[in-house]
Scaffold this active site. Sequence first.
Site, mmCIF file in Angstrom:
data_model
loop_
_atom_site.group_PDB
_atom_site.id
_atom_site.type_symbol
_atom_site.label_atom_id
_atom_site.label_comp_id
_atom_site.label_asym_id
_atom_site.label_seq_id
_atom_site.Cartn_x
_atom_site.Cartn_y
_atom_site.Cartn_z
ATOM 1 N N GLY A 12 -49.999 -21.141 0.848
ATOM 2 C CA GLY A 12 -51.271 -20.418 0.770
ATOM 3 C C GLY A 12 -51.838 -20.298 -0.641
ATOM 4 C CG ASN A 14 -55.426 -24.904 -1.916
ATOM 5 O OD1 ASN A 14 -56.172 -25.252 -2.823
ATOM 6 N ND2 ASN A 14 -54.314 -25.535 -1.638
ATOM 7 C CG MET A 90 -49.335 -28.373 7.051
ATOM 8 S SD MET A 90 -50.348 -29.401 5.968
ATOM 9 C CE MET A 90 -49.208 -30.684 5.599
ATOM 10 C CB ILE A 92 -54.435 -33.339 14.276
ATOM 11 C CG1 ILE A 92 -53.854 -34.157 13.113
ATOM 12 C CG2 ILE A 92 -55.745 -33.975 14.773
ATOM 13 C CD1 ILE A 92 -53.396 -35.545 13.515
ATOM 14 C CG LEU A 93 -57.547 -27.837 14.157
ATOM 15 C CD1 LEU A 93 -58.500 -27.132 13.208
ATOM 16 C CD2 LEU A 93 -56.918 -26.855 15.137
ATOM 17 C CG ASN A 107 -58.667 -30.631 5.794
ATOM 18 O OD1 ASN A 107 -57.845 -29.713 5.741
ATOM 19 N ND2 ASN A 107 -58.334 -31.907 5.620
ATOM 20 C CG HIS A 109 -56.341 -34.962 2.409
ATOM 21 N ND1 HIS A 109 -55.151 -34.664 3.032
ATOM 22 C CD2 HIS A 109 -56.266 -36.266 2.060
ATOM 23 C CE1 HIS A 109 -54.384 -35.744 3.054
ATOM 24 N NE2 HIS A 109 -55.038 -36.738 2.473
HETATM 25 C C1 GRF Z 1 -52.293 -28.489 -0.283
HETATM 26 O O1 GRF Z 1 -52.039 -29.635 -1.091
HETATM 27 C C2 GRF Z 1 -53.308 -28.840 0.768
HETATM 28 O O2 GRF Z 1 -54.351 -29.658 0.317
HETATM 29 C C3 GRF Z 1 -52.429 -29.621 1.708
HETATM 30 O O3 GRF Z 1 -51.219 -28.885 1.767
HETATM 31 C C4 GRF Z 1 -51.082 -28.157 0.558
HETATM 32 C C5 GRF Z 1 -51.028 -26.707 0.945
HETATM 33 O O4 GRF Z 1 -51.026 -25.927 -0.174
HETATM 34 N N1 GRF Z 1 -53.038 -29.746 3.004
HETATM 35 P P1 GRF Z 1 -51.166 -24.313 -0.049
HETATM 36 O O5 GRF Z 1 -50.475 -23.903 1.240
HETATM 37 O O6 GRF Z 1 -52.626 -24.004 -0.024
HETATM 38 O O7 GRF Z 1 -50.478 -23.815 -1.289
#
Ligand code: GRF
Length: 194
Positions: A12, A14, A90, A92-93, A107, A109
Site C-alpha cells: 500500500g 501507493n 493484483m 484482473i477485473l 491502474n 503499472h
Molecule cells: C506497485 O509497483 C504497483 O504498481 C504494482 O504492485 C506494486 C504495489 O505496491 N501493481 P504498493 O502495494 O502500492 O506498495
Amino acid sequence: MKRLVVLISGNGSNLQAILDACANGELNARVVAVISNKADAFGLTRARRANVPAMVKTKPRAQDRRVYDAELAELVAQFEPDFVILAGWMRILSSAFLDKFPNRVINLHPALPDTFPGTHAIERAFDAFQRGEISHTGVMVHLVPDEGVDSGPVLTQEIVPIEKDDTLESLETRIHQVEHRLLVNTLKGLETGD
Ligand code: GRF
C-alpha cells in the site's frame, strides 16, 4: 472534492502516497474506502491509521470470478466513487466489475506501455536490462476499460533509467518513488463534476 476508492493487495505504499497528498492538501480528493483482496495487506493498516474505512473481500476459491467481481462492484458502488484506483491490486477485473465504473477505473503499472504487462514487471525489466535488451524502463497510469492486462488508454507515463550498478532492489526503490509522484500528479490532473 473527488471521491476515491482504492483497491490494494499488499504493502500500500501507493495508497499511502494518495493519503498523504489528500492530507497535506496537494490533492483535492478524499479516499472514501480502501478494499483489499488480501486480509494481511499492510495497506489496510495504512488506511485505518488515516481513519479511512478499510475492508477485506477475499475471493473464495470455489466462487465464480464474475460473481466475485459483481459483488466487489456493489461494495465499491456504495461509496459513490468518482474514481476507482487500482494501486497494487493484483487481480484482473472482469467486465462484471468494470462495466459498473466506465472511464473511472485507473491502474498504476510499473512498466511503460506495451513492455512488461502482468506481474513481476520490474524484475522482468531488470532481467531484460541485464541481457542488454533495454536501457530504461518506466511507470504508467492508465484507464482500465476491459480485461486487458495493463493495456488500457494511457493517462501518464514516465521513463525510469536503469543504471549499470543497479540491483533489483535499487531499481524497485527508484520505480516506486516515481510511482508515488506520478500517481498523485495524474489524479491531480483528473477533472470531475465538482
Ligand atoms: C506497485 O509497483 C504497483 O504498481 C504494482 O504492485 C506494486 C504495489 O505496491 N501493481 P504498493 O502495494 O502500492 O506498495
